[in-house]
Scaffold this active site. Structure first.
Site, PDB file in Angstrom:
ATOM      1  N   TRP A 179       0.891  -1.171   0.000  1.00 38.18           N
ATOM      2  CA  TRP A 179       0.000   0.000   0.000  1.00 38.18           C
ATOM      3  C   TRP A 179       0.919   1.208   0.000  1.00 38.18           C
ATOM      4  O   TRP A 179       1.252   1.755   1.044  1.00 38.18           O
ATOM      5  CB  TRP A 179      -0.953   0.038   1.199  1.00 38.18           C
ATOM      6  CG  TRP A 179      -2.042   1.073   0.968  1.00 38.18           C
ATOM      7  CD1 TRP A 179      -1.975   2.413   1.263  1.00 38.18           C
ATOM      8  CD2 TRP A 179      -3.317   0.862   0.355  1.00 38.18           C
ATOM      9  NE1 TRP A 179      -3.136   3.046   0.858  1.00 38.18           N
ATOM     10  CE2 TRP A 179      -3.980   2.113   0.298  1.00 38.18           C
ATOM     11  CE3 TRP A 179      -3.967  -0.254  -0.168  1.00 38.18           C
ATOM     12  CZ2 TRP A 179      -5.257   2.268  -0.256  1.00 38.18           C
ATOM     13  CZ3 TRP A 179      -5.237  -0.098  -0.708  1.00 38.18           C
ATOM     14  CH2 TRP A 179      -5.869   1.140  -0.746  1.00 38.18           C
ATOM     15  N   ASP A 180       1.353   1.585  -1.222  1.00 36.32           N
ATOM     16  CA  ASP A 180       2.341   2.663  -1.319  1.00 36.32           C
ATOM     17  C   ASP A 180       1.723   4.014  -1.644  1.00 36.32           C
ATOM     18  O   ASP A 180       2.433   5.013  -1.705  1.00 36.32           O
ATOM     19  CB  ASP A 180       3.422   2.296  -2.346  1.00 36.32           C
ATOM     20  CG  ASP A 180       2.855   2.004  -3.726  1.00 36.32           C
ATOM     21  OD1 ASP A 180       1.653   2.267  -3.961  1.00 36.32           O
ATOM     22  OD2 ASP A 180       3.621   1.530  -4.589  1.00 36.32           O
TER      23      ASP A 180
END
Ligand SMILES: *[C@@H]1O[C@H](CO)[C@@H](O)[C@H](O)[C@H]1NC(C)=O
Ligand SMILES: *[C@@H]1O[C@H](CO)[C@@H](O)[C@H](O)[C@H]1NC(C)=O
Ligand SMILES: *[C@@H]1O[C@H](CO)[C@@H](O)[C@H](O)[C@H]1NC(C)=O
Ligand SMILES: *[C@@H]1O[C@H](CO)[C@@H](O)[C@H](O)[C@H]1NC(C)=O
Length: 273
Positions: free
Chosen positions: A37-38
């Site tokens: 989850w960047d």
């Protein structure tokens, strides 16, 4: 007579092409999984990545759909991952979600993002504690950093923050709220520190997903559920073809046997020439 002969050859080649093409869509195999989850704009969010109705939707910092040409917030742009592209449980055994995908070229006949962007896959987990559970994910992103195995990097809020500060920029919080680089947050309590819209998907990891560590899975391409494409706005053109091919095993069998009948007839007529 010669004309007939060529027509038969052409028909045979066409039939083989149809069979080869459906085999190409309906691939399956073993995969490793990771998490991410960047907050970056998903790679399938650009026009022209594949034959689809529209790219995966990206969002502004205030979580509103943005122009497909907007640059990624991970590189000075204004487009980020939309908060609703997170996983959720349908029931105890099935969850839906999104993933960054890499599929080995042997399966895609050399295709890369054109082969997987916005395709959906069923992952049947093959390691504990997830044996007996499945996920259906839509490929919204690409996971190129391992290219020796099929890989699904599951999009889980707070699951693994590898970007410098994109999440901080998007949500106006400290990047550390999203957890440690390479591993993310470490407990369901940490999920409460995330922006509210991301908490459910963060908790899903400790609940349905049982905080599994790199679970393995068998995967196969499936027609995308409308619940997933409604979130990304992306439907692949070949999903229609896949739906036709997989709608019933009986129609596939009868297609195969009529193909065999035609080939036999062609062979017989060639012999009689
Ligand atoms: C986090 O992402 C990196 C880069 O893709 C990957 O190498 C690593 O295994 C991931 N960690 C987890 C827990 O999925
Ligand atoms: C869970 O949901 C899936 C997908 O809708 C369905 O096929 C399956 O039967 C459900 N399983 C249970 C135990 O309710
Ligand atoms: C995260 O860790 C990886 C592997 O150690 C490193 O290559 C990367 O630069 C780190 N990223 C950040 C944002 O610290
Ligand atoms: C697709 O592959 C699966 C398993 O690999 C098989 O069960 C199914 O019948 C295949 N469907 C088609 C249309 O080839």
């Amino acid at each position: 007579m010669t004309l007939h002969y060529f027509r038969h050859i052409a028909l045979t080649l066409e039939l083989f092409a149809v069979v080869a093409q459906s085999a190409n869509l309906n691939y399956s195999g073993e995969a490793i999984t990771t998490r991410f989850w960047d907050c970056c704009k998903p790679s399938c969010g650009w026009a022209g990545k594949a034959q689809f109705s529209s790219p995966v939707v990206s969002c502004t910092a205030d979580d509103k759909p943005t122009d497909f040409s907007a640059g990624t917030g991970c590189n000075g742009g204004s487009a980020f991952q939309c908060s609703n592209q997170q996983p959720w449980a349908i029931n105890d055994t099935v969850s839906y979600g999104f993933a960054g995908v890499y599929i080995i070229p042997e399966l895609t006949h050399g295709g890369i993002e054109d082969a997987w962007c916005c395709a959906c896959y069923q992952l049947d987990f093959t390691s504990e504690p997830l044996i007996g559970k499945s996920m259906i994910v839509q490929a919204s992103n690409t996971a190129y950093d391992i290219s020796t195995a099929n890989r699904f990097s599951l999009a889980i809020p707070g699951g693994n923050t590898t970007s410098q500060n994109a999440c901080a920029q998007q949500y106006g919080v400290a990047q550390s709220v999203f957890g440690d680089n390479m591993s993310g947050v470490s407990s369901t309590d940490d999920c409460l520190k995330l922006p509210e819209d991301l908490r459910a998907g963060c908790r899903w990891r400790f609940d349905w997903f049982q905080d599994a560590s790199f679970p393995s899975a068998n995967f196969r391409r499936v027609v995308c559920p409308a619940e997933l494409t409604a979130i990304t706005t992306c439907i692949r053109n070949d999903d229609k073809q896949l739906a036709g091919k997989t709608s019933s095993a009986r129609s596939l069998t009868s297609t195969t046997s009529s193909t065999m009948a035609v080939i036999t007839a062609i062979l017989l007529s060639i012999i009689s020439i």
